[in-house]
Write an enzyme that holds these catalytic residues in place. Structure first.
Site, mmCIF file in Angstrom:
data_model
loop_
_atom_site.group_PDB
_atom_site.id
_atom_site.type_symbol
_atom_site.label_atom_id
_atom_site.label_comp_id
_atom_site.label_asym_id
_atom_site.label_seq_id
_atom_site.Cartn_x
_atom_site.Cartn_y
_atom_site.Cartn_z
ATOM 1 N N LYS A 22 0.853 -1.212 0.000
ATOM 2 C CA LYS A 22 0.000 0.000 0.000
ATOM 3 C C LYS A 22 0.882 1.254 0.000
ATOM 4 C CE LYS A 22 -1.723 1.543 4.034
ATOM 5 N NZ LYS A 22 -1.397 2.958 4.353
ATOM 6 N N ASN A 23 1.875 1.266 0.898
ATOM 7 C CA ASN A 23 2.651 2.496 1.082
ATOM 8 C C ASN A 23 3.663 2.735 -0.023
ATOM 9 O OD1 ASN A 23 1.137 2.979 3.285
ATOM 10 N ND2 ASN A 23 2.685 2.389 4.790
ATOM 11 N N ARG A 94 -3.925 10.900 4.312
ATOM 12 C CA ARG A 94 -2.767 11.799 4.406
ATOM 13 C C ARG A 94 -1.863 11.663 3.186
ATOM 14 N NH1 ARG A 94 0.863 14.337 7.424
ATOM 15 N NH2 ARG A 94 3.045 13.858 7.044
ATOM 16 N N CYS A 118 -4.749 12.798 12.344
ATOM 17 C CA CYS A 118 -5.498 11.535 12.219
ATOM 18 C C CYS A 118 -5.423 10.877 13.587
ATOM 19 C CB CYS A 118 -4.913 10.655 11.131
ATOM 20 S SG CYS A 118 -3.354 9.945 11.600
ATOM 21 N N ARG A 123 0.536 14.651 12.499
ATOM 22 C CA ARG A 123 0.949 14.458 11.104
ATOM 23 C C ARG A 123 1.270 15.789 10.396
ATOM 24 N NH1 ARG A 123 -0.932 9.224 9.774
ATOM 25 N NH2 ARG A 123 0.809 9.125 8.310
ATOM 26 N N MET A 125 3.452 18.756 8.223
ATOM 27 C CA MET A 125 4.144 18.658 6.928
ATOM 28 C C MET A 125 5.356 19.587 6.872
ATOM 29 S SD MET A 125 1.288 18.229 3.955
ATOM 30 C CE MET A 125 2.578 18.311 2.722
ATOM 31 N N ASP A 126 5.869 20.019 8.015
ATOM 32 C CA ASP A 126 6.971 20.989 8.012
ATOM 33 C C ASP A 126 8.194 20.494 7.233
ATOM 34 O OD1 ASP A 126 6.878 19.200 10.314
ATOM 35 O OD2 ASP A 126 8.763 20.131 10.897
ATOM 36 N N LEU A 127 8.480 19.201 7.319
ATOM 37 C CA LEU A 127 9.679 18.690 6.622
ATOM 38 C C LEU A 127 9.465 18.646 5.103
ATOM 39 C CD1 LEU A 127 10.537 15.795 9.111
ATOM 40 C CD2 LEU A 127 11.645 18.043 8.942
ATOM 41 N N ASP A 308 4.525 0.449 12.000
ATOM 42 C CA ASP A 308 3.282 -0.137 11.458
ATOM 43 C C ASP A 308 3.085 -1.589 11.879
ATOM 44 O OD1 ASP A 308 3.477 1.630 8.262
ATOM 45 O OD2 ASP A 308 2.934 2.280 10.284
ATOM 46 N N ILE A 330 7.728 6.784 16.914
ATOM 47 C CA ILE A 330 7.451 7.481 15.647
ATOM 48 C C ILE A 330 6.204 8.341 15.743
ATOM 49 C CG2 ILE A 330 7.021 7.179 13.168
ATOM 50 C CD1 ILE A 330 9.820 6.284 13.996
ATOM 51 N N ARG A 400 -8.661 -0.275 4.335
ATOM 52 C CA ARG A 400 -7.686 0.674 3.805
ATOM 53 C C ARG A 400 -6.368 -0.018 3.465
ATOM 54 N NH1 ARG A 400 -6.886 6.143 6.906
ATOM 55 N NH2 ARG A 400 -5.482 6.213 5.142
HETATM 56 C C1 EPZ Z 1 4.452 6.817 6.179
HETATM 57 O O1 EPZ Z 1 3.724 7.905 6.744
HETATM 58 C C2 EPZ Z 1 3.472 5.662 6.096
HETATM 59 N N1 EPZ Z 1 2.351 6.013 5.227
HETATM 60 C C3 EPZ Z 1 2.954 5.311 7.496
HETATM 61 O O2 EPZ Z 1 2.102 4.172 7.378
HETATM 62 C C4 EPZ Z 1 4.153 4.939 8.365
HETATM 63 O O3 EPZ Z 1 3.710 4.671 9.675
HETATM 64 C C5 EPZ Z 1 5.151 6.108 8.384
HETATM 65 O O4 EPZ Z 1 5.553 6.434 7.029
HETATM 66 C C6 EPZ Z 1 6.412 5.775 9.173
HETATM 67 O O5 EPZ Z 1 7.022 4.652 8.634
HETATM 68 C C7 EPZ Z 1 2.527 5.990 3.887
HETATM 69 O O6 EPZ Z 1 3.597 5.690 3.391
HETATM 70 C C8 EPZ Z 1 1.347 6.343 3.058
HETATM 71 P P1 EPZ Z 1 6.662 10.102 8.315
HETATM 72 P P2 EPZ Z 1 4.386 9.390 6.775
HETATM 73 O O7 EPZ Z 1 6.656 11.350 7.513
HETATM 74 O O8 EPZ Z 1 5.147 9.614 5.522
HETATM 75 C C9 EPZ Z 1 6.647 13.298 11.779
HETATM 76 C C10 EPZ Z 1 0.190 2.882 7.714
HETATM 77 O O9 EPZ Z 1 -0.299 2.372 8.739
HETATM 78 N N2 EPZ Z 1 6.717 14.284 10.689
HETATM 79 O O10 EPZ Z 1 7.873 9.212 8.257
HETATM 80 O O11 EPZ Z 1 3.333 10.344 7.138
HETATM 81 C C11 EPZ Z 1 5.285 12.635 11.845
HETATM 82 O O12 EPZ Z 1 4.385 13.423 12.579
HETATM 83 C C12 EPZ Z 1 0.721 4.298 7.752
HETATM 84 O O13 EPZ Z 1 0.308 2.296 6.613
HETATM 85 C C13 EPZ Z 1 6.937 15.621 11.003
HETATM 86 O O14 EPZ Z 1 7.083 15.972 12.159
HETATM 87 O O15 EPZ Z 1 5.399 9.213 7.989
HETATM 88 C C14 EPZ Z 1 5.572 11.329 12.510
HETATM 89 O O16 EPZ Z 1 5.586 11.518 13.916
HETATM 90 C C15 EPZ Z 1 0.515 4.951 9.116
HETATM 91 N N3 EPZ Z 1 6.978 16.533 9.992
HETATM 92 C C16 EPZ Z 1 6.964 10.984 12.017
HETATM 93 O O17 EPZ Z 1 7.545 12.214 11.520
HETATM 94 C C17 EPZ Z 1 6.801 16.181 8.666
HETATM 95 O O18 EPZ Z 1 6.873 17.054 7.779
HETATM 96 C C18 EPZ Z 1 6.976 9.953 10.905
HETATM 97 O O19 EPZ Z 1 6.310 10.521 9.822
HETATM 98 C C19 EPZ Z 1 6.573 14.820 8.381
HETATM 99 C C20 EPZ Z 1 6.539 13.886 9.394
#
Ligand code: EPZ
Length: 422
Positions: A22-23, A94, A118, A123, A125-127, A308, A330, A400
């Protein structure tokens, strides 16, 4: 809303096919925006999130044809005619934010709703924003939407992520393929889904090196072509089904499973007394005798233990011998399955990002509620070995991320059925 009814039915035995990730699919689909030639994905999973991404791409003017019962997606964005990703789609998923980088690169502008929080966390998006601005984008937050533009086009730059964010790495990686000059991503995410995306982008003509490591280098090109790409195996679905024989006993072969996708997870299964062996068709998991041993788990970015799989691992630890400490590093709110497991007799204490599980002999079936995608499947896993009947409500969360979940568990001897409006 449907429920799933599970009744503890002893050891499991047989084979479970593992679908495409999925991801990975959710980041490969927006990559079609980068080219005016068709992008075809094979081994695509049949999931509601894929349908949501399809609807989003269609709203931007992309054509998405789903063939072979949804396992093949043929996409084309030769006539993109809308650059606004609407809140009513983005708030549902997201990953919709992954159209931002590609639209900026291809069109020079994009308006993408902030996804909002969520169940598992804020979640932000600053990065994503920091990385795209480093490439020359101007991004402003207005009325809950990110208004992004790159009037002079995107220019290669060095981007250092404060955290190895999967989504931010994917968004900036896709944008950088069409930026002028060289981009270097430092502290990039190393997940297999990043490598799968880079492999697909290379097939489209992108010049990318270092994917799978913390430093990814991209030489921008003028345009990208079409490609056909197989979606990588879903390592989270794989880990989930590997836990079924671990929890129930028996032996299950996960078809298509690859040990390199679940290294840290397998180390924990081994420490818990579960045997994992590679076969010609995938991974065979068995628990023949004795109780599972309690192990400690801390979630980390890949190659660490995946967040996950934390909820599913907790289900295994509920009946392990001893005490297990699970640290969720995480996401800030990813223990919502704990109170539901407690309803089944589990002994779990949650303090902030740490859950301490004291194993009991056996759980007892009970009505429980799914709260998010991975929590929902951890309740099913717990129900597979519990005494009596467990009714998991709100299983739309499951749809999902898990295709044909009832059929796959039934196929190895589980007593499980989906019932409407229970
Ligand atoms: C991806 O989400 C996956 N989703 C998530 O899977 C997975 O849990 C996550 O990566 C971590 O491996 C998809 O790929 C669609 P992150 P993503 O950006 O990209 C913080 C599932 O169950 N962060 O690595 O959103 C964030 O808040 C889903 O399949 C910032 O602070 O994950 C989190 O605490 C759930 N600023 C951490 O980083 C940002 O700009 C990890 O987020 C972005 C993220």
């Amino acid at each position: 809303m449907d429920s799933i009814v599970v009744t503890g039915n002893g050891p499991l035995d047989g084979q479970i096919p593992i679908a495409g990730a999925k991801n990975a699919c959710l980041t490969l689909m927006p990559a079609t925006i980068l080219s005016d030639e068709p992008l075809t994905l094979t081994n695509a999973p049949r999931l509601s999130d894929i349908k949501t991404m399809t609807a989003l791409l269609a709203s931007l003017g992309c054509e998405v044809s789903s063939l072979q019962d949804g396992q093949v997606l043929v996409m084309s964005s030769h006539n993109l005619d809308n650059h606004v990703a609407d809140y009513d789609i983005v708030r549902k998923m997201r990953a919709s934010n992954l159209v931002l980088g590609p639209m900026l690169a291809r069109l020079g502008h994009a308006v993408v709703s902030l996804p909002g929080g969520c169940a598992i966390g804020a979640r932000p998006m600053d990065l994503h924003i920091q990385g795209l601005e480093a490439l020359g984008a101007e991004i402003e937050l207005r009325d809950g939407y990110l208004h992004a533009k790159a009037p002079k086009g995107l220019k290669g730059a060095k981007v250092t992520f404060g955290f190895a964010s999967v989504g931010a790495t994917e968004n900036v990686l896709m944008a950088a393929t069409l930026a002028k000059g060289t981009t270097v991503l430092e502290n990039a995410a190393r997940e297999p889904e990043i490598v799968d995306l880079a492999t697909c982008l290379r097939r489209m003509g992108a010049q990318i090196e270092g994917d799978g490591t913390s430093t990814i280098t991209i030489q921008g090109v003028d345009r990208l072509g079409g490609a056909t790409h197989p979606v990588v195996t879903d390592r989270i679905e794989l880990g989930t089904y590997m836990l079924a024989p671990a929890i129930c006993g028996g032996e299950v072969e996960c078809l298509g499973g690859r040990i390199d996708l679940v290294g840290a997870f397998c180390e924990k299964l081994d420490a818990a007394g579960i045997s994992v062996s590679e076969t010609e068709k995938g991974l065979k998991v068995a628990r023949k005798n004795g109780r599972v041993r309690a192990v400690d788990v801390t979630t980390e970015p890949f190659p660490g233990f995946p967040t996950d799989l934390q909820a599913q691992m907790m289900a295994l630890m509920c009946t392990a011998e001893g005490t297990s400490v699970l640290e969720e590093k995480i996401f800030e709110n990813r223990f919502m399955h704990a109170p539901e497991l407690t309803r089944m007799g589990a002994q779990i204490e949650v303090h902030g990002g740490t859950a301490t599980v004291t194993g009991v002999e056996r759980l007892k079936g009970a009505p429980v509620m799914a709260t998010d995608l991975r929590a929902s499947v951890s309740l099913i896993l717990a129900g597979l070995a519990a005494e009596g009947e467990t009714v998991v409500s709100r299983v739309y969360h499951l749809d999902r991320g898990y295709e044909h979940v009832v059929r796959k568990f039934e196929g190895v001897g589980a007593k499980i059925e989906r019932v409407p409006n229970r």
